[in-house]
Design an enzyme around this catalytic site. Structure first.
Site, PDB file in Angstrom:
ATOM      1  N   GLU A   1       9.421   1.916   7.841  1.00 48.66           N
ATOM      2  CA  GLU A   1       8.545   1.160   7.020  1.00 48.66           C
ATOM      3  C   GLU A   1       8.215  -0.310   7.569  1.00 48.66           C
ATOM      4  O   GLU A   1       9.753  -0.770   7.839  1.00 48.66           O
ATOM      5  CB  GLU A   1       8.469   1.273   5.768  1.00 48.66           C
TER       6      GLU A   1
ATOM      7  N   ARG B   1      -1.096  -1.931  -7.457  1.00 48.34           N
ATOM      8  CA  ARG B   1      -1.592  -3.147  -6.000  1.00 48.34           C
ATOM      9  C   ARG B   1      -3.491  -3.391  -6.413  1.00 48.34           C
ATOM     10  O   ARG B   1      -4.265  -4.678  -6.230  1.00 48.34           O
ATOM     11  CB  ARG B   1      -1.469  -2.913  -4.772  1.00 48.34           C
TER      12      ARG B   1
HETATM   13  C1  UD1 Z   1       1.955   5.137   3.600  1.00 43.21           C
HETATM   14  C2  UD1 Z   1       3.050   5.355   4.695  1.00 43.21           C
HETATM   15  C3  UD1 Z   1       2.970   4.342   5.960  1.00 43.21           C
HETATM   16  C4  UD1 Z   1       2.032   4.666   6.165  1.00 43.21           C
HETATM   17  C5  UD1 Z   1       1.308   4.024   4.881  1.00 43.21           C
HETATM   18  C6  UD1 Z   1      -0.515   4.800   5.821  1.00 43.21           C
HETATM   19  C7  UD1 Z   1       5.444   6.375   3.123  1.00 43.21           C
HETATM   20  C8  UD1 Z   1       6.904   6.167   2.984  1.00 43.21           C
HETATM   21  N1  UD1 Z   1       4.627   5.070   3.781  1.00 43.21           N
HETATM   22  O1  UD1 Z   1       2.716   3.505   3.094  1.00 43.21           O
HETATM   23  O2  UD1 Z   1       4.562   5.036   6.683  1.00 43.21           O
HETATM   24  O3  UD1 Z   1       1.740   3.633   6.829  1.00 43.21           O
HETATM   25  O4  UD1 Z   1       1.360   5.646   4.096  1.00 43.21           O
HETATM   26  O5  UD1 Z   1      -1.411   4.799   4.493  1.00 43.21           O
HETATM   27  O6  UD1 Z   1       5.408   7.261   2.848  1.00 43.21           O
HETATM   28  N2  UD1 Z   1       2.330   8.895  -3.590  1.00 43.21           N
HETATM   29  C9  UD1 Z   1       2.925  10.009  -4.311  1.00 43.21           C
HETATM   30  N3  UD1 Z   1       3.711   9.601  -5.284  1.00 43.21           N
HETATM   31  C10 UD1 Z   1       4.968   8.514  -4.945  1.00 43.21           C
HETATM   32  C11 UD1 Z   1       4.450   7.651  -4.216  1.00 43.21           C
HETATM   33  C12 UD1 Z   1       3.819   7.661  -3.583  1.00 43.21           C
HETATM   34  O7  UD1 Z   1       1.990  10.902  -4.884  1.00 43.21           O
HETATM   35  O8  UD1 Z   1       5.381   8.918  -5.249  1.00 43.21           O
HETATM   36  C13 UD1 Z   1       1.263   8.876  -3.380  1.00 43.21           C
HETATM   37  C14 UD1 Z   1       0.784   7.852  -3.441  1.00 43.21           C
HETATM   38  O9  UD1 Z   1      -0.227   7.700  -4.635  1.00 43.21           O
HETATM   39  C15 UD1 Z   1      -0.558   8.019  -2.036  1.00 43.21           C
HETATM   40  C16 UD1 Z   1      -0.067   8.347  -1.114  1.00 43.21           C
HETATM   41  O10 UD1 Z   1       1.569   9.420  -1.467  1.00 43.21           O
HETATM   42  O11 UD1 Z   1      -1.954   8.409  -1.855  1.00 43.21           O
HETATM   43  C17 UD1 Z   1       1.195   7.042   0.038  1.00 43.21           C
HETATM   44  O12 UD1 Z   1       2.108   5.863  -0.655  1.00 43.21           O
HETATM   45  P1  UD1 Z   1       1.505   4.675  -0.769  1.00 43.21           P
HETATM   46  O13 UD1 Z   1       2.558   3.716  -1.987  1.00 43.21           O
HETATM   47  O14 UD1 Z   1      -0.072   4.247  -0.705  1.00 43.21           O
HETATM   48  O15 UD1 Z   1       2.256   4.923   0.576  1.00 43.21           O
HETATM   49  P2  UD1 Z   1       1.951   3.618   1.279  1.00 43.21           P
HETATM   50  O16 UD1 Z   1       2.597   1.926   0.809  1.00 43.21           O
HETATM   51  O17 UD1 Z   1       0.796   2.909   1.878  1.00 43.21           O
HETATM   52 MG    MG Z   2      -0.972   3.537   0.420  1.00 38.84          MG
END
Ligand code: UD1
Ligand code: MG
Length: 466
Positions: A161, A18
């Site tokens: 979620e 995004r």
């Molecule tokens: C996530 C939470 C959500 C919360 C929100 C708060 C989950 C499923 N959801 O959603 O409940 O309200 O954060 O900000 O966790 N990342 C990895 N590897 C992956 C996927 C993500 O390292 O395979 C890292 C991203 O770099 C990021 C963090 O995890 O720093 C969160 O991922 P992001 O995609 O931002 O999750 P949200 O949709 O924000």
């Molecule tokens: Mg996030």
């Protein structure tokens, strides 16, 4: 093994789609520092046994190796981004044998403070929970995980979620902040039980809540009062909002500590800016990283200062640009002055309008009032540098150093062809071209440049002296 110990995992492998950027999301900056740096720093508040960053982009690995290896920080690669639970599982080997608490932070929450992390960990430990996660009440929960509680709105049941939530669950305004702490042994047990049967086909860490409760674990929540601080940054708009909140916090902090700002909203700090008491900052002043202003410094509007130390009582006038420099006690710089790296302006010195200084030292009460270039020069005390003086420090192949001793008077429009030494008390007449050393207390009058370097290989055109 100390079961009260904490290790920190920062999730930083996400695609950051995004953001629409070639730079990994967590390396976008807030107040001059990468979001990941802010989060790691907050995690360090727990004095972790180990900090582990989960990455997928080599830029993130490089960033950690360049900045944090001394702080017991390790990197683990998540080869495929299969979700937040999958990212935590990648750390299992690195935490082999660790029996303390694992604090999990997301790399996209730059406003997380050390104070909040400390309170969160203390609350988890004092309640002796197996798992605790942070929640917040927000005006617009769109896109975030919702905290589902029982019919009395008390005991937590699950995190759902946004994309998986029912219409009624979407009405919930308590969100999951994405910050968790859990006892290491039960954490990895639970993570292995998580599936990807959900709207995004990902392994969600958020599932540890429902699964943990099913297994009879104690799952608690910690609700943060300052919800603004917890919005994860997923888009450029959210990045700008985070910057705005961070800057406002710094502005308030400095005003509380005795700094005057006539238009605080137009002053931009770096996360590490230090400003002493009774400093005054005009409109549109911007700080890059690593700046310290001692007390009583005055910075008029429209200045940029980075990587510099400004001593007490100095005055920096409008439109000055200062990088990598030191400005002495009660010195005056600007308006329209440029200090480039390694400039060291002595006490009570003066650098006036349209003066550019690079890698030079100006002594006590030395003055360069107007329209000069000073490069690679070591200039003593109480020297006057006339308008239009140029230090010709570069001969096309190498830079050379000039020494100007105390009490020298450099007449206007003098060109000093480096390397030369100008002895104490000497004077150069206006429009002189200085190509040779000048003895103490001498008056030099020269009209035309002479290039008499023996090793000069290019053709030289000489003009008559008169
Ligand atoms: C996530 C939470 C959500 C919360 C929100 C708060 C989950 C499923 N959801 O959603 O409940 O309200 O954060 O900000 O966790 N990342 C990895 N590897 C992956 C996927 C993500 O390292 O395979 C890292 C991203 O770099 C990021 C963090 O995890 O720093 C969160 O991922 P992001 O995609 O931002 O999750 P949200 O949709 O924000
Ligand atoms: Mg996030």
């Amino acid at each position: 093994m100390n079961s009260e110990a904490v290790s920190v995992i920062v999730l930083a492998a996400g695609k950051g789609t995004r953001m629409k950027s070639k730079t990994p999301k967590v390396l976008h900056k807030v107040a001059g520092r990468e979001m990941l740096g802010h989060v790691l720093n907050a995690g360090f508040a727990t004095q972790p046994e180990k900090s582990i960053v989960v990455y997928s982009h080599t830029e993130v690995l490089d960033y950690i190796q360049d900045n944090f290896t001394l702080q017991n920080t390790f990197c683990v690669e998540q080869k495929e981004q299969l979700g937040t639970a999958h990212a935590v599982i990648a750390c299992e080997e690195e935490l082999q044998g660790f029996e303390g608490h694992v604090l999990i932070l997301c790399g996209d929450v730059p406003l997380l403070t050390t104070e909040l992390v400390e309170r969160f960990v203390t609350s988890h430990k004092s309640q002796n929970n197996d798992i605790t996660f942070m929640t917040a009440f927000v005006d617009d929960p769109t896109g975030l995980g919702r905290v589902v509680r029982d019919d009395q709105d008390e005991e937590v049941r699950a995190i759902v979620e946004h994309k998986d939530a029912t219409e009624s669950e979407r009405q919930i305004d308590e969100i999951n902040a994405g910050i968790y702490i859990a006892k290491a042994p039960c954490l990895f047990d639970l993570l292995r039980k998580i599936g990807d049967n959900n709207a995004q086909g990902e392994f969600y860490i958020t599932d540890i809540v429902a699964l943990g409760l099913r297994d009879g674990l104690t799952v608690g929540t910690f609700t943060a009062e300052n919800a603004d601080a917890l919005g994860g940054v997923n888009s450029r708009l959210q990045l700008a909002n985070a910057e705005d909140l961070y800057q406002n916090a710094l502005r308030e902090h400095f005003m509380e500590h005795g700094v005057t700002m006539v238009d605080p909203q137009s002053v931009f700090f770096s996360y590490d800016t230090q400003v002493g008491a009774d400093c005054e900052l005009g409109p549109n002043v911007r700080f890059g990283p690593d700046v310290r202003l001692e007390n009583n410094v005055f910075v008029e509007g429209d200045c940029y200062i980075a990587d510099s130390y400004i001593n007490d009582g100095a005055k920096i006038y409008s439109f000055s640009h200062i990088v990598g420099s030191e400005v002495g006690h009660k010195s005056k710089v600007g308006p329209f002055a440029r200090l480039r790296p390694e400039s060291d302006i002595g006490d009570e010195a003066k650098v006036g309008s349209f003066v550019e200084i690079k890698k030079s030292r100006l002594g006590y009460k030395t003055s360069a009032g107007h329209l000069s270039y000073i490069g690679d020069a070591i200039i003593g005390n109480e020297v006057n540098i006339g308008a239009g003086t140029v230090f010709a420090n570069y001969d096309g192949a190498a830079k050379h150093t000039t020494h100007v001793e105390n009490n020298v008077f450099i007449g206007s429009n003098t060109t000093i062809v480096s390397p030369v030494q100008i002895g104490a008390g000497a004077t150069t007449a206006a429009s002189s071209v200085i190509t040779k050393n000048v003895d103490n207390d001498i008056l030099v009058i020269s009209k035309v440049s002479r290039h008499d370097k023996a090793d000069w290989t290019r053709p030289v055109k000489r003009e008559d002296d008169e």
